[in-house]
Design a protein around this motif. Structure first.
Motif: not given
Length: 151
Positions: A15-16, A57, A50, A71, A55, A46-47, A19
């Motif tokens: 995820k990071q 789900t 983000k 976003g 914001k 999902k990452g 992101e």
């Protein structure tokens, strides 16, 4: 055309990574996302969302084909698996040439509609926690994105 490979060692690591990538994307960017079931495509997405400032789900659009999120840029998440053996065009160019970022899972089923300039990602299962992520840049812009991801 450059291909770069990274290994992540947990869902959070995946995820990071995604992101960080999301923070580098701009309007009109198209990414293809390939990987077996359970490889981590939804976790990655999902990452990415983000990183784009989404914001809400994020979950797989398997039954709706396209999900839209807001976003810092619109984010379009497509799962075109159900379009195998179909000639149906759902207005892909409007998404690909629009003001948002588009991620396409199972992109081989709409190959004829994909733009030449795109970022191709493949996620491969290594073990219960680790994944290998390969990224192929198919434009100068995405070459620069890959360089940024490497630092």
């Amino acid at each position: 055309m450059t291909t770069i490979t990274w290994t992540t060692h947990s869902e959070e690591d995946t995820k990071q990574f995604a992101e960080k990538l999301g923070g580098l994307l701009q309007a009109g960017d198209v990414l293809t996302l390939e990987g077996d079931l359970g490889a981590g495509k939804t976790t990655f997405t999902k990452g990415l969302a983000k990183g784009l400032g989404v914001k809400r789900t994020v979950n797989s659009p398997t039954f709706t084909i396209i999900k839209e999120y807001m976003g810092r840029l619109p984010f379009y998440h497509m799962d075109v698996y159900r379009l195998e053996d179909s000639d149906e065009d759902l207005g892909f160019e409007e998404f690909f040439n629009g003001e948002g970022v588009t991620v396409v899972e199972w992109s081989q089923f709409i190959e004829d509609y994909l733009p030449e300039e795109r970022l191709e990602l493949t996620i491969e299962y290594v073990d219960d926690t680790s994944r290998t992520i390969s990224i192929t840049a198919r434009s100068n812009h995405f070459e620069q994105v890959c360089k940024e991801m490497s630092t």
